[in-house]
Every structure is written in structure tokens, then in C-alpha cells.
Design an enzyme around this catalytic site. Structure first.
Site, PDB file in Angstrom:
ATOM      1  N   HIS A 148      35.582  70.332   6.200  1.00  0.00           N
ATOM      2  CA  HIS A 148      34.303  70.284   5.477  1.00  0.00           C
ATOM      3  C   HIS A 148      34.167  71.404   4.452  1.00  0.00           C
ATOM      4  O   HIS A 148      33.058  71.727   4.036  1.00  0.00           O
ATOM      5  CB  HIS A 148      33.110  70.380   6.439  1.00  0.00           C
ATOM      6  CG  HIS A 148      32.891  69.180   7.314  1.00  0.00           C
ATOM      7  ND1 HIS A 148      33.610  68.934   8.439  1.00  0.00           N
ATOM      8  CD2 HIS A 148      31.997  68.168   7.232  1.00  0.00           C
ATOM      9  CE1 HIS A 148      33.189  67.832   9.026  1.00  0.00           C
ATOM     10  NE2 HIS A 148      32.206  67.325   8.306  1.00  0.00           N
ATOM     11  N   ASP A 198      38.778  66.283   0.160  1.00  0.00           N
ATOM     12  CA  ASP A 198      38.169  66.655   1.443  1.00  0.00           C
ATOM     13  C   ASP A 198      37.994  65.408   2.310  1.00  0.00           C
ATOM     14  O   ASP A 198      37.739  64.319   1.791  1.00  0.00           O
ATOM     15  CB  ASP A 198      36.793  67.294   1.179  1.00  0.00           C
ATOM     16  CG  ASP A 198      36.244  68.042   2.382  1.00  0.00           C
ATOM     17  OD1 ASP A 198      36.275  69.283   2.360  1.00  0.00           O
ATOM     18  OD2 ASP A 198      35.779  67.392   3.331  1.00  0.00           O
ATOM     19  N   GLY A 199      38.094  65.576   3.614  1.00  0.00           N
ATOM     20  CA  GLY A 199      37.891  64.452   4.526  1.00  0.00           C
ATOM     21  C   GLY A 199      36.465  63.938   4.484  1.00  0.00           C
ATOM     22  O   GLY A 199      36.202  62.779   4.825  1.00  0.00           O
ATOM     23  N   HIS A 200      35.525  64.769   4.100  1.00  0.00           N
ATOM     24  CA  HIS A 200      34.128  64.343   3.981  1.00  0.00           C
ATOM     25  C   HIS A 200      33.714  64.464   2.518  1.00  0.00           C
ATOM     26  O   HIS A 200      33.513  65.568   2.011  1.00  0.00           O
ATOM     27  CB  HIS A 200      33.225  65.193   4.861  1.00  0.00           C
ATOM     28  CG  HIS A 200      31.861  64.596   5.080  1.00  0.00           C
ATOM     29  ND1 HIS A 200      31.109  64.036   4.056  1.00  0.00           N
ATOM     30  CD2 HIS A 200      31.109  64.458   6.203  1.00  0.00           C
ATOM     31  CE1 HIS A 200      29.959  63.594   4.548  1.00  0.00           C
ATOM     32  NE2 HIS A 200      29.934  63.823   5.850  1.00  0.00           N
ATOM     33  N   HIS A 283      33.345  56.428   8.557  1.00  0.00           N
ATOM     34  CA  HIS A 283      32.106  57.194   8.685  1.00  0.00           C
ATOM     35  C   HIS A 283      31.122  56.839   7.562  1.00  0.00           C
ATOM     36  O   HIS A 283      31.424  56.969   6.378  1.00  0.00           O
ATOM     37  CB  HIS A 283      32.493  58.676   8.636  1.00  0.00           C
ATOM     38  CG  HIS A 283      31.372  59.612   8.860  1.00  0.00           C
ATOM     39  ND1 HIS A 283      30.752  60.294   7.841  1.00  0.00           N
ATOM     40  CD2 HIS A 283      30.747  59.989   9.999  1.00  0.00           C
ATOM     41  CE1 HIS A 283      29.806  61.067   8.336  1.00  0.00           C
ATOM     42  NE2 HIS A 283      29.788  60.902   9.652  1.00  0.00           N
ATOM     43  N   GLU A 335      30.319  57.529  14.056  1.00  0.00           N
ATOM     44  CA  GLU A 335      29.130  57.385  13.187  1.00  0.00           C
ATOM     45  C   GLU A 335      29.464  56.438  12.039  1.00  0.00           C
ATOM     46  O   GLU A 335      29.279  56.760  10.870  1.00  0.00           O
ATOM     47  CB  GLU A 335      28.727  58.758  12.636  1.00  0.00           C
ATOM     48  CG  GLU A 335      28.697  59.858  13.684  1.00  0.00           C
ATOM     49  CD  GLU A 335      28.217  61.203  13.146  1.00  0.00           C
ATOM     50  OE1 GLU A 335      28.865  61.736  12.241  1.00  0.00           O
ATOM     51  OE2 GLU A 335      27.186  61.694  13.624  1.00  0.00           O
ATOM     52  N   GLU A 351      22.263  56.453  10.735  1.00  0.00           N
ATOM     53  CA  GLU A 351      21.938  57.873  10.547  1.00  0.00           C
ATOM     54  C   GLU A 351      21.030  58.078   9.325  1.00  0.00           C
ATOM     55  O   GLU A 351      21.220  57.446   8.278  1.00  0.00           O
ATOM     56  CB  GLU A 351      23.246  58.662  10.366  1.00  0.00           C
ATOM     57  CG  GLU A 351      23.004  60.142  10.274  1.00  0.00           C
ATOM     58  CD  GLU A 351      24.295  60.953  10.109  1.00  0.00           C
ATOM     59  OE1 GLU A 351      25.391  60.441  10.449  1.00  0.00           O
ATOM     60  OE2 GLU A 351      24.202  62.097   9.633  1.00  0.00           O
ATOM     61  N   CYS A 353      20.942  60.501   7.280  1.00  0.00           N
ATOM     62  CA  CYS A 353      21.753  60.931   6.123  1.00  0.00           C
ATOM     63  C   CYS A 353      22.416  59.744   5.426  1.00  0.00           C
ATOM     64  O   CYS A 353      22.611  59.772   4.209  1.00  0.00           O
ATOM     65  CB  CYS A 353      22.884  61.857   6.563  1.00  0.00           C
ATOM     66  SG  CYS A 353      22.371  63.504   6.976  1.00  0.00           S
ATOM     67  N   CYS A 431      22.410  67.886  10.177  1.00  0.00           N
ATOM     68  CA  CYS A 431      22.566  67.412   8.791  1.00  0.00           C
ATOM     69  C   CYS A 431      21.345  66.651   8.273  1.00  0.00           C
ATOM     70  O   CYS A 431      20.992  66.747   7.092  1.00  0.00           O
ATOM     71  CB  CYS A 431      23.803  66.521   8.695  1.00  0.00           C
ATOM     72  SG  CYS A 431      23.872  65.263   9.979  1.00  0.00           S
ATOM     73  N   CYS A 432      20.684  65.887   9.156  1.00  0.00           N
ATOM     74  CA  CYS A 432      19.644  64.971   8.671  1.00  0.00           C
ATOM     75  C   CYS A 432      18.342  65.640   8.216  1.00  0.00           C
ATOM     76  O   CYS A 432      17.831  65.289   7.145  1.00  0.00           O
ATOM     77  CB  CYS A 432      19.334  63.910   9.720  1.00  0.00           C
ATOM     78  SG  CYS A 432      20.736  62.869  10.148  1.00  0.00           S
TER      79      CYS A 432
HETATM   80  O1  FUB Z   1      30.106  65.858   9.125  1.00  0.00           O
HETATM   81  C1  FUB Z   1      29.007  66.427   8.465  1.00  0.00           C
HETATM   82  C2  FUB Z   1      27.777  65.641   8.770  1.00  0.00           C
HETATM   83  O2  FUB Z   1      27.475  65.708  10.148  1.00  0.00           O
HETATM   84  C3  FUB Z   1      27.927  64.176   8.492  1.00  0.00           C
HETATM   85  O3  FUB Z   1      27.608  63.811   7.207  1.00  0.00           O
HETATM   86  C4  FUB Z   1      27.029  63.568   9.497  1.00  0.00           C
HETATM   87  O4  FUB Z   1      27.292  62.225   9.687  1.00  0.00           O
HETATM   88  C5  FUB Z   1      27.273  64.428  10.704  1.00  0.00           C
HETATM   89  O5  FUB Z   1      28.419  64.067  11.365  1.00  0.00           O
HETATM   90 ZN    ZN Z   2      22.727  63.398   9.189  1.00  0.00          ZN
END
Ligand code: FUB
Ligand code: ZN
Length: 672
Positions: A148, A198-200, A283, A335, A351, A353, A431-432
């Protein structure tokens, strides 16, 4: 372009006030560990019980990183998730949009203080991530599948862009550019750089926003690179996972194995190049953040590959994998998205987010092609899942947003444990809450767009907006009591001699509308309906008042029969608002209710902060033995069913779970 917008809508102003006055200070106390809240353990795929449930560590982590940078022998403990830094950045972004709405010296002082703390932690070469600086410096940029690092960097950059736009100050932007330059120095096609992303996803969208603000071409090129490198080497992330295992490194998510069946290339949207990815896999938040960048990238570069990829994703998500509430992500396992039409209402993830990300995606698609259907999705996610993500008092949050909930089942069925029926005050993986805050506080950015000489009205929000359209200063006042009423009046308070072209989105749910210009009815010859927008043929001029009335009435909604979970059921909506029934109004066993033939509504100003409720004279199925001492058999030969009359009360879905804890459901049995 839009220069300034002031939101005056009672509906939105109230929510923004709650966020500004309650939620943002509340979140500040949490990220600074000034307040003790019960931190809920959520299902993020790992074992967050390994995390501290008393402290968030968010701001402390930056202080620890700064001390470490200065060579202090015992700088202190760095805690929380590997992406804990992002909570500070999202808080700052929400604060920036709040300051854009109205100045608040105390908030500004807090934000400045936090920016200084963040700046103090940044390394001389621009690198910034408290986990890797404090805990595993030798692992920087080596575990991108789960590190991340660029995700956090993206959130910092987005916050800095928003803060710069809101305050005109540059110090946060300097930190952001230094970090973006560090990424640019480490990632790219050149030899010696990392050929991956990045993985995310998140950095891509952020770099595009940074480019829009700074006009620095390198950021645009880097964003395009990071989007298009994805999936070129499907083994990129899995090779890093294998290497980490070989080196005996620990998992970056507590309790989750590094090599895990849920975390292969499709989970990271990297099994194929983006334009070959035909459906939403893995995800959900990652997917929509990727998509948002693909769509914005298409706007800024006109790269056909980005456009194609955004299109494919859009079609698949909206036509096959989205809930009626604008929620996405059908399973807590990873998720993630699952498959087409697999949209369970009770075991859903949905979620908050992910719906925030869906709004970004829809908004950027709308910018790319001005198709009103994209505005419809934006509204769907905004008025339903995103708003359901918070308690009405702004101090409780949902991570998971079910369309069917039962507190008892959430307790006894491990498959439903992730579905909460009370909004916790905070999460170990938080995160949300700040994501929701930044979304609602930035609402003004979603109300209009301008394209060449045309202003397009995308959202109906009572407001006053100022535009500069190629040197022409325009002030447009929008008056409406939407979403409760369907009349929207646009008054041109200021415009140049030539006037301007105007278009307004007509939502798909609206079967009839009428239009008046300066109180005179306009017939079909006065406008053109194109891709969900009504384009006026004549320019609008100073002094004009255009009044659009969208017929707003309760509507029964059915799902595509391929969605097994909704088969034979009906949902109720009115305009963009999806309704639900709650146990507190209708008793338990909501599955026994059948809607009646009518659906009447009225506004209740004392209920749930003021909501338009719907009622239907329906029926409830009863057991023949009901009220008697004898037990009913679990199964029996079919018998004539017995019903009793029941007045069913429906409330907006976003307001559920603000009274006593109980069952809730969106999809109902139709009229008998
Ligand atoms: O991985 C970072 C954040 O945390 C993600 O965007 C959400 O889904 C939660 O896993
Ligand atoms: Zn979230």
C-alpha cells in the site's frame, strides 16, 4: 469551468454541517488518540484482532517516523494497519473540502499542524510511508502486492491537491510533489526502475489530479504508465509474494498468509493488460479506484486503451454486478466481486469505500462522455450506500452495507458475521469513515460540469455556482427541495452578453417531466434529448429562470431475473432514494410481508432528521398456529396461506439503523 459553488440545500447542508461540526472533530480526536472509542474488528481478510483496539496510532506513527529519521534510538511504537497513514490523508482531504465550503480557523490550524507532522516524517528523497520507514526499511517498494505504499501516497496527493485548491497554500503540495517525484524516480519504463504498480490502485487517480492542478506532464505520463503496466506481467505480484516467503518476511496484513488463494493476479486486476480485462474481478475498492483513473486518464490523454478498459469495466459492473443501492462487492472473502448476477442481499460486502469509488468512476465517465446514465449511478451510490455508511449523528459508521439484515443471524451465522446491525464508532481498518467524509464534503464538485460552451447540470442540489466559461462569468442559482421534491429552478443571476448553452440530466427513473422558461411552458421543439440529458436549443441569458419538474413518485422496482437473490421480489424507490422496511416499524420476520396495491408518501419532519416515508396497505403471512400453544411443524404439505392486514412503513434506506437494532430488508414480496 466551475470556480465556486455554495451548497444551500437543506438536505445536503445538514449532512455537511454534521460532518464539519461533529464527524471531522470526532475523527481528529480518534486519529490523534485523544479519545477512547471501541475500535471494531472488521473482516478485512486478515486477523485484525492482532491489532490494537484502544489506539489508532495514525498521527503518532508520523511522529515516530520523524524521530527515527532524526536518528533517535527509541522513537516509539508504530501501530495499526500497514496503510494506517491513509487515514490521516483522507481526514486532511475531508478537512480541505470543509475549508473550501467555509473558512474555519481552528480546523485550518489542526490541518496545518498535521501537515507539518507529515512533512517532518518525509525522507530527504521524498519517500514517505511510516510502516516501511519505521518497521521494514529494507523492504521499501518490494512487496507492492500488499504494501500500500503507492496507495497511501495517492491519498496524500489527493489531500494535498484538495488542500491547495481550498487554501491556496503550497506547503502540502510541496510534500506531495516530492513524494510523486520519488515514485517517478522509482517506477517507469526505464532500465533500473520498477516495471509494475501498486497492488492497491489509488496513485493513478491521484497523479492525474496532481497533473490537473500542476500541469506537470511527468505526472500524467507516470499515471498512464502505472495504468498500462498493470497485467503486462501477470506474475509481477505473485513473484514478489514468493520472494517475500523465501526471505522469511512477515505478512503485511496480520493473520493473512502472504500466498493466499484469494490473492492471486485477478485479485489485483493484473492477470491481463487493463484493456483486455472484461469484467470486474477481485477487490472491489481496488477495481473502482482503477476504473476512476482509467476514465479520468481517458479524458486527459484521449488514450483509446484507457477508454476501452473503462468501458468494459463500466458495462460489467453496472449491468451485472451492482446492487440497487449502488453497493458493489458481493463477498467478504477478499472484499471482492464474485460473478455476474451474484448479488446476495444478506452476505453482501458492499463496502462504503467501494461505493465512494463507484461515484468517482461514474463522475469521471460522465466527464468523458456526458451520458446521463452515469449520473444516475452516481446518485444511486450517493443517496443510498454512501449515506447509509454513517449514523445520522455522524459518529457511527458502516463498513459493510447489507440490503437485508437480521441481528440474530449476524450473531449466530459465521457467514454473516461481517454484517453489523449497529454502526461502530471506529474500525481497526478505518478506511470507510474518512472516505465518506471527503466524499460528502466535496459534493459541490459533482453538481455541474462544463464542456466547451455548455454547462451541464448533473446533480440536483440547491446551490449557487459561479463559472468562468471562456472568460464569461456566470452565476447560476439552483433552487430545489430534491430529493424530496422534483422541481428544480435554475436562475441565471449573471451571464455575459452571448449567454451560454445549458443541459440538464433527466434521470432514467423519471417517466414525465415538464420544462418552463420564464414561466412559459417549453415544448419538445425547444430542446433535444440526448444520452440522458436535455439540451436547450436556445442559450440562457442573465435573468432567465429555467424550471424543470421531474415527476417524482414511488416506484416498484424489479431485478433482472438472473439475480437469484431478488427473484420474485420488489424494491421500492422514489427518485434516487431506495426504501427499506425496518423491524421497529413493521415487526420482526420482515420476510413475511407482502406489499399492497398502494404506495402513499408523506414527509415526516420529526422522523430520522426529516424523511419522506412511504406506506402501503399490505399483508403479513401468519402461521395457522400463531398465538396458540402448539408448535408449528418446520415443513408440511402445502396449505392455503393465511394473511393478516398490515400497514407497511418504508423509510429511506440511507436512514436505517438509527433507532432500535432490528431486522431490515430492501427487497420485499410483491402484492398478493
Ligand atoms: O486496503 C486498504 C483499504 O482497506 C481497502 O481499500 C479497503 O477495502 C480495506 O481493505
Ligand atoms: Zn472502506
Amino acid at each position: 469551468m466551475l470556480e465556486k459553488i455554495t451548497i444551500t440545500s437543506p438536505f445536503w447542508r445538514e449532512r455537511q454541517q454534521i460532518i464539519a461540526k461533529e464527524m471531522i472533530p470526532y475523527q481528529w480526536d480518534i486519529i490523534n488518540d485523544l479519545k477512547q472509542v471501541d475500535i471494531a474488528i472488521t473482516n478485512t481478510g486478515g486477523d485484525s484482532t492482532a491489532l490494537d483496539t484502544e489506539k489508532s496510532y495514525v498521527v503518532e506513527n508520523f511522529k515516530v517516523a520523524a524521530k527515527k529519521k532524526q536518528g533517535e534510538a527509541n522513537p516509539g511504537k508504530r501501530g495499526g494497519m500497514v496503510f494506517q497513514d491513509s487515514d490521516a490523508y483522507k481526514w486532511l482531504e475531508a478537512a480541505a473540502y470543509t475549508l473550501e465550503c467555509q473558512d474555519d480557523p481552528e480546523l485550518r490550524q489542526k490541518a496545518d499542524q498535521l501537515i507539518d507532522i507529515i512533512g517532518a516524517a518525509q525522507e530527504d528523497d521524498g519517500y514517505l510511508n511510516t510502516y516501511f520507514q519505521v518497521i521494514e526499511p529494507e523492504r521499501k517498494y518490494q512487496s507492492l502486492y500488499m504494501s500500500h505504499e503507492l496507495y497511501c501516497a495517492g491519498h496524500l496527493i489527493e489531500a494535498a491537491v484538495a488542500y491547495t485548491m481550498a487554501t491556496g497554500t503550497k506547503k502540502f503540495l510541496e510534500i506531495a510533489c516530492k513524494l510523486a517525484d520519488n515514485i517517478d524516480a522509482n517506477f517507469g519504463p526505464e532500465e533500473g526502475k520498477i516495471h509494475g504498480a501498486d497492488g492497491h490502485e489509488e496513485i493513478e487517480l491521484a497523479l492525474l489530479r496532481l497533473y490537473e492542478l500542476t500541469k506537470e506532464e511527468r505526472y500524467l505520463k507516470l499515471a498512464e504508465y502505472l495504468l498500462l503496466i498493470r497485467g503486462q506481467d501477470p506474475d509481477f505480484f505473485t513473484a514478489q509474494q514468493r520472494r517475500d516467503v523465501e526471505l522469511g518476511r512477515k505478512s503485511l496484513i496480520p493473520g493473512l498468509e502472504i500466498i493466499h488463494p484469494d490473492f492471486k493476479a485477478p485479485y489485483f486486476q493484473s492477470d491481463k493488460p487493463v484493456e483486455e480485462q472484461m469484467d470486474a474481478k477481485g477487490h472491489a475498492v481496488r477495481v473502482v479506484y482503477l476504473c476512476s483513473a482509467l476514465a479520468l486518464g481517458a479524458v486527459l490523454t484521449s488514450n483509446e486503451r484507457l477508454k476501452r478498459a473503462a468501458d468494459n469495466y463500466w458495462r460489467n459492473i453496472v449491468q451485472k454486478r451492482m446492487y440497487v443501492t449502488g453497493a458493489i462487492g458481493s463477498t467478504p472473502h477478499g472484499e471482492a466481486f464474485t460473478g455476474d448476477y451474484d448479488l446476495p442481499n444478506d452476505s453482501i460486502y458492499g463496502e462504503t469505500c467501494a461505493s465512494v469509488g463507484l461515484i468517482f468512476f461514474a463522475h469521471n465517465m460522465l466527464r468523458e462522455r456526458q451520458d446521463g446514465a452515469m449520473g444516475d449511478v452516481m446518485e444511486q451510490a450517493l443517496y443510498n450506500t454512501v449515506l447509509a455508511g454513517m449514523n445520522l449523528d455522524g459518529k457511527g459508521f458502516f463498513y459493510v452495507n447489507p440490503l437485508e439484515a437480521n441481528p440474530y443471524l449476524s450473531k449466530v451465522n459465521p457467514g454473516l458475521r461481517h454484517v453489523l446491525t449497529r454502526r461502530p464508532g471506529w474500525f481497526a481498518c478505518a478506511c470507510c469513515p474518512p472516505n465518506l467524509a471527503r466524499m460528502v464534503m466535496s459534493l459541490g464538485h459533482y453538481v455541474y460540469q462544463s464542456k466547451q460552451d455548455t454547462i451541464l447540470s448533473d446533480l440536483f442540489v440547491d446551490s449557487c455556482a459561479k463559472f468562468n466559461l471562456d472568460g464569461q462569468h456566470i452565476t447560476l442559482k439552483q433552487s430545489t427541495n430534491y430529493p424530496w421534491e422534483g422541481t428544480i429552478a435554475y436562475e441565471v443571476q449573471e451571464a455575459g452578453e452571448s449567454g451560454f448553452k445549458f443541459a440538464v440530466r433527466v434521470p432514467q427513473w423519471c417517466e414525465h417531466f415538464s420544462l418552463k422558461l420564464n414561466q412559459h411552458e417549453l415544448g419538445a421543439g425547444a430542446y433535444e434529448l440526448k444520452h440522458g440529458y436535455l439540451y436547450l436549443k436556445e442559450h440562457l441569458h442573465q435573468g432567465d429562470i429555467l424550471e424543470l419538474t421531474l415527476e417524482l413518485k414511488p416506484m416498484l422496482v424489479e431485478a433482472d431475473p438472473r439475480i437469484s437473490a431478488d427473484y420474485g421480489k420488489q424494491a421500492v424507490s422514489r427518485g434516487p432514494i431506495v426504501y427499506c422496511v425496518e423491524e421497529v416499524d413493521n415487526g420482526a420476520n420482515l420476510q413475511c410481508l407482502h406489499l399492497g396495491a398502494d404506495l402513499e408518501g408523506h414527509y415526516e419532519d420529526k422522523l430520522l432528521g426529516g424523511v419522506y416515508v412511504l406506506e402501503s396497505h399490505g399483508q403479513r403471512r401468519i402461521r395457522p398456529e400463531q398465538g396458540q400453544e402448539i408448535a408449528s411443524p418446520l415443513y408440511r404439505k402445502v396449505q392455503p396461506a393465511q394473511f393478516e392486514e398490515q400497514l407497511i412503513k418504508l423509510i429511506p434506506y440511507f436512514a436505517w439503523c438509527n433507532r432500535s437494532e432490528g431486522e431490515m430488508r430492501v427487497w420485499l414480496n410483491p402484492k398478493l
